[in-house]
Design a protein around this motif. Structure first.
Motif, PDB file in Angstrom:
ATOM      1  N   GLY A 102     -22.620   1.456   1.332  1.00 36.66           N
ATOM      2  CA  GLY A 102     -23.884   1.522   2.054  1.00 36.66           C
ATOM      3  C   GLY A 102     -23.815   2.059   3.459  1.00 36.66           C
ATOM      4  O   GLY A 102     -24.664   2.811   3.885  1.00 36.66           O
ATOM      5  N   GLU A 103     -22.804   1.702   4.220  1.00 39.87           N
ATOM      6  CA  GLU A 103     -22.782   2.083   5.621  1.00 39.87           C
ATOM      7  C   GLU A 103     -22.296   3.502   5.849  1.00 39.87           C
ATOM      8  O   GLU A 103     -22.611   4.104   6.852  1.00 39.87           O
ATOM      9  CB  GLU A 103     -21.888   1.108   6.416  1.00 39.87           C
ATOM     10  N   SER A 156     -25.496   6.081   5.681  1.00 42.97           N
ATOM     11  CA  SER A 156     -26.650   5.927   6.558  1.00 42.97           C
ATOM     12  C   SER A 156     -26.188   5.879   8.004  1.00 42.97           C
ATOM     13  O   SER A 156     -25.720   4.858   8.488  1.00 42.97           O
ATOM     14  CB  SER A 156     -27.436   4.669   6.205  1.00 42.97           C
ATOM     15  N   LYS A 157     -26.308   6.989   8.655  1.00 42.86           N
ATOM     16  CA  LYS A 157     -25.918   7.083  10.042  1.00 42.86           C
ATOM     17  C   LYS A 157     -27.172   7.397  10.840  1.00 42.86           C
ATOM     18  O   LYS A 157     -27.807   8.429  10.633  1.00 42.86           O
ATOM     19  CB  LYS A 157     -24.874   8.189  10.205  1.00 42.86           C
ATOM     20  N   VAL A 198     -29.355   1.433   2.802  1.00 47.03           N
ATOM     21  CA  VAL A 198     -28.171   0.579   2.784  1.00 47.03           C
ATOM     22  C   VAL A 198     -28.202  -0.335   1.567  1.00 47.03           C
ATOM     23  O   VAL A 198     -27.204  -0.471   0.845  1.00 47.03           O
ATOM     24  CB  VAL A 198     -28.076  -0.245   4.087  1.00 47.03           C
ATOM     25  N   GLN A 199     -29.355  -0.959   1.305  1.00 41.74           N
ATOM     26  CA  GLN A 199     -29.493  -1.876   0.175  1.00 41.74           C
ATOM     27  C   GLN A 199     -29.278  -1.159  -1.159  1.00 41.74           C
ATOM     28  O   GLN A 199     -28.584  -1.675  -2.039  1.00 41.74           O
ATOM     29  CB  GLN A 199     -30.882  -2.524   0.191  1.00 41.74           C
ATOM     30  N   LYS A 223     -27.643   1.673  -1.753  1.00 37.20           N
ATOM     31  CA  LYS A 223     -26.260   2.120  -1.892  1.00 37.20           C
ATOM     32  C   LYS A 223     -25.315   0.960  -2.158  1.00 37.20           C
ATOM     33  O   LYS A 223     -24.357   1.099  -2.912  1.00 37.20           O
ATOM     34  CB  LYS A 223     -25.833   2.909  -0.654  1.00 37.20           C
ATOM     35  N   GLU A 224     -25.597  -0.208  -1.574  1.00 34.60           N
ATOM     36  CA  GLU A 224     -24.779  -1.386  -1.878  1.00 34.60           C
ATOM     37  C   GLU A 224     -24.982  -1.820  -3.318  1.00 34.60           C
ATOM     38  O   GLU A 224     -24.028  -2.177  -4.005  1.00 34.60           O
ATOM     39  CB  GLU A 224     -25.130  -2.526  -0.927  1.00 34.60           C
ATOM     40  N   ASP A 251     -33.951   3.064   6.699  1.00 37.37           N
ATOM     41  CA  ASP A 251     -32.519   2.858   6.902  1.00 37.37           C
ATOM     42  C   ASP A 251     -32.017   1.642   6.129  1.00 37.37           C
ATOM     43  O   ASP A 251     -30.976   1.698   5.473  1.00 37.37           O
ATOM     44  CB  ASP A 251     -32.201   2.688   8.387  1.00 37.37           C
ATOM     45  N   GLU A 252     -32.782   0.543   6.202  1.00 37.46           N
ATOM     46  CA  GLU A 252     -32.375  -0.664   5.487  1.00 37.46           C
ATOM     47  C   GLU A 252     -32.427  -0.469   3.977  1.00 37.46           C
ATOM     48  O   GLU A 252     -31.571  -0.963   3.242  1.00 37.46           O
ATOM     49  CB  GLU A 252     -33.260  -1.858   5.883  1.00 37.46           C
TER      50      GLU A 252
END
Length: 115
Positions: free
Chosen positions: A55-56, A59-60, A45-46, A48-49, A41-42
């Protein structure tokens, strides 16, 4: 950050395993640091950022994640019990444990699809 950066992916980021995401970060996305200590998950996010994908939004976390993890822990304990019973030769007990494990596997798959 890097809008023009293109990744050559064989499958979508969300479908990749944590191991595949770490390899991707090491080879193609050097902006992300500390990838070896991050979970899936992390990492998503990283990545995609770093790519500017938001990022958010993608990722759900599954609302059933804790339930699935507890079921998998129960399966591990049942498997350990099954190996202990295997030496005794009690076929009926082994069959009961196998069925319980099978039902838990089906439930976890159903819950993961539902999320």
């Amino acid at each position: 950050m890097s809008e023009g950066m293109q990744l050559d992916l064989k499958k979508p980021l969300d479908k990749m395993t944590a191991k595949e995401l770490r390899e991707l970060v090491l080879k193609q996305v050097p902006q992300v640091t500390g990838a070896s200590g991050l979970g899936k998950d992390e990492l998503l996010v990283q990545i995609k950022e770093a790519l500017g994908m938001g990022g958010e939004a993608g990722s759900k976390a599954s609302p059933y994640k804790t339930k699935i993890l507890s079921m998998k822990a129960k399966m591990r304990s049942l498997r350990a019990a099954r190996t202990e019973v295997a030496g005794d030769g009690s076929r009926k007990q082994k069959e009961l444990l196998r069925r319980q494990i099978n039902k838990l596997k089906k439930r976890t798959r159903r819950l993961s699809r539902a999320s």
